[in-house]
Design a protein around this motif. Sequence first.
Motif, short mmCIF file in Angstrom:
data_model
loop_
_atom_site.label_atom_id
_atom_site.label_comp_id
_atom_site.label_asym_id
_atom_site.label_seq_id
_atom_site.Cartn_x
_atom_site.Cartn_y
_atom_site.Cartn_z
N ALA A 132 88.16 -61.00 32.97
CA ALA A 132 88.68 -62.11 32.15
C ALA A 132 90.20 -62.07 32.10
CB ALA A 132 88.08 -62.05 30.75
N TYR A 133 90.75 -60.88 31.97
CA TYR A 133 92.22 -60.74 31.93
C TYR A 133 92.83 -61.15 33.27
CZ TYR A 133 96.78 -58.50 31.39
OH TYR A 133 98.14 -58.24 31.34
N LEU A 134 92.23 -60.70 34.36
CA LEU A 134 92.74 -61.08 35.68
C LEU A 134 92.60 -62.58 35.92
CD1 LEU A 134 91.42 -58.08 37.81
CD2 LEU A 134 93.77 -58.50 37.06
N GLN A 135 91.56 -63.18 35.40
CA GLN A 135 91.37 -64.64 35.51
C GLN A 135 92.53 -65.36 34.82
OE1 GLN A 135 89.01 -66.53 37.23
NE2 GLN A 135 90.35 -68.23 36.64
N THR A 136 92.91 -64.88 33.65
CA THR A 136 94.03 -65.48 32.92
C THR A 136 95.32 -65.35 33.73
OG1 THR A 136 93.00 -65.01 30.79
CG2 THR A 136 95.38 -65.36 30.78
N LEU A 137 95.55 -64.17 34.30
CA LEU A 137 96.75 -63.99 35.13
C LEU A 137 96.72 -64.91 36.34
CD1 LEU A 137 97.19 -60.11 35.05
CD2 LEU A 137 98.47 -61.83 33.77
N LEU A 138 95.56 -65.04 36.96
CA LEU A 138 95.41 -65.92 38.13
C LEU A 138 95.77 -67.36 37.77
CD1 LEU A 138 94.37 -66.18 41.11
CD2 LEU A 138 92.16 -66.80 40.11
N GLU A 139 95.32 -67.81 36.62
CA GLU A 139 95.60 -69.18 36.18
C GLU A 139 97.08 -69.40 35.90
OE1 GLU A 139 92.96 -69.70 32.85
OE2 GLU A 139 91.17 -69.60 34.14
N GLN A 140 97.75 -68.37 35.41
CA GLN A 140 99.18 -68.48 35.09
C GLN A 140 100.06 -68.35 36.32
OE1 GLN A 140 100.33 -69.35 32.03
NE2 GLN A 140 98.17 -69.59 31.60
N ASN A 141 99.75 -67.41 37.18
CA ASN A 141 100.55 -67.16 38.37
C ASN A 141 99.67 -66.41 39.38
OD1 ASN A 141 102.31 -66.41 40.37
ND2 ASN A 141 103.74 -65.33 39.03
N PRO A 142 99.06 -67.12 40.31
CA PRO A 142 98.14 -66.48 41.26
C PRO A 142 98.74 -65.29 42.00
CG PRO A 142 97.98 -68.86 41.42
CD PRO A 142 99.14 -68.56 40.51
N GLN A 143 100.03 -65.35 42.27
CA GLN A 143 100.65 -64.25 43.01
C GLN A 143 100.75 -62.96 42.20
OE1 GLN A 143 101.00 -64.39 46.30
NE2 GLN A 143 100.01 -66.35 45.91
N SER A 144 100.61 -63.07 40.88
CA SER A 144 100.69 -61.86 40.04
C SER A 144 99.54 -60.90 40.31
CB SER A 144 100.73 -62.24 38.56
OG SER A 144 99.49 -62.78 38.13
N ILE A 145 98.45 -61.44 40.90
CA ILE A 145 97.31 -60.57 41.23
C ILE A 145 96.93 -60.68 42.71
CG2 ILE A 145 96.41 -60.56 38.87
CD1 ILE A 145 94.16 -62.43 39.98
N GLY A 146 97.89 -61.10 43.53
CA GLY A 146 97.62 -61.18 44.97
C GLY A 146 96.96 -62.46 45.42
N GLY A 147 96.94 -63.48 44.56
CA GLY A 147 96.46 -64.78 44.96
C GLY A 147 94.98 -65.06 44.74
N GLU A 148 94.19 -64.03 44.44
CA GLU A 148 92.76 -64.25 44.21
C GLU A 148 92.18 -63.12 43.39
OE1 GLU A 148 91.09 -64.41 48.12
OE2 GLU A 148 91.28 -62.27 48.43
N LEU A 149 91.05 -63.41 42.76
CA LEU A 149 90.36 -62.38 41.97
C LEU A 149 89.75 -61.34 42.91
CD1 LEU A 149 88.53 -64.52 39.28
CD2 LEU A 149 90.49 -63.03 38.94
N PRO A 150 89.76 -60.08 42.50
CA PRO A 150 89.10 -59.06 43.31
C PRO A 150 87.57 -59.21 43.25
CG PRO A 150 89.91 -58.10 41.27
CD PRO A 150 90.39 -59.52 41.30
N ASP A 151 86.90 -58.70 44.29
CA ASP A 151 85.43 -58.72 44.28
C ASP A 151 84.91 -57.54 43.46
OD1 ASP A 151 85.51 -56.43 45.89
OD2 ASP A 151 85.15 -57.55 47.72
N ASP A 152 83.60 -57.43 43.35
CA ASP A 152 83.00 -56.38 42.52
C ASP A 152 83.33 -54.97 43.01
OD1 ASP A 152 81.92 -58.25 40.82
OD2 ASP A 152 79.90 -58.14 41.66
N GLY A 153 83.67 -54.82 44.29
CA GLY A 153 84.03 -53.51 44.82
C GLY A 153 85.32 -52.96 44.25
N PHE A 154 86.08 -53.78 43.57
CA PHE A 154 87.34 -53.39 42.96
C PHE A 154 87.12 -52.47 41.76
CE2 PHE A 154 90.63 -54.47 39.74
CZ PHE A 154 91.78 -54.10 40.44
N TYR A 155 85.98 -52.61 41.10
CA TYR A 155 85.70 -51.92 39.85
C TYR A 155 84.87 -50.66 40.07
CZ TYR A 155 87.10 -56.50 38.20
OH TYR A 155 87.79 -57.65 37.97
N TYR A 156 85.25 -49.59 39.39
CA TYR A 156 84.47 -48.35 39.42
C TYR A 156 83.57 -48.33 38.19
CZ TYR A 156 83.22 -43.45 39.54
OH TYR A 156 82.51 -42.27 39.61
N LEU A 157 82.30 -48.40 38.42
CA LEU A 157 81.36 -48.45 37.30
C LEU A 157 80.67 -47.11 37.04
CD1 LEU A 157 79.81 -51.96 38.07
CD2 LEU A 157 81.71 -51.38 36.54
N GLY A 158 81.06 -46.10 37.79
CA GLY A 158 80.56 -44.76 37.55
C GLY A 158 79.18 -44.47 38.03
#
Length: 105
Positions: free
Chosen positions: A79-105
């Motif tokens: 949700a936080y990354l979505q907000t950043l994407l909406e404000q300035n896509p380049q702040s997170i590399g232009g797109e949301l990361p996929d599920d492989g970005f997250y370590y769920l343990g």
Amino acid sequence: MITGVVVGRKDFVEQNPDLVDTFLSQYEQSVAYTQEDVEGAAKLIGEYDIVPEAVAQKALPACNITFIAGDEMQAKLSAYLQTLLEQNPQSIGGELPDDGFYYLG
């Protein structure tokens, strides 16, 4: 607002799952200690010259230091990354990361 995260190289995380889990467990314990013993945490912060102990003593109760892992972490960080994407896509590399970005343990 999420202001701090732990980041690891994918190859390191995949090759060292026990080490990563141990680190995260100790990190969680450190957060719990900081929440439960503000005076002791402030003393350590002062000893390690992060900020003066008196400043840490006043600041820690208002810092909202928390440990969030697993699905809850993914939901909140997404949700936080979505907000950043909406404000300035380049702040997170232009797109949301996929599920492989997250370590769920």
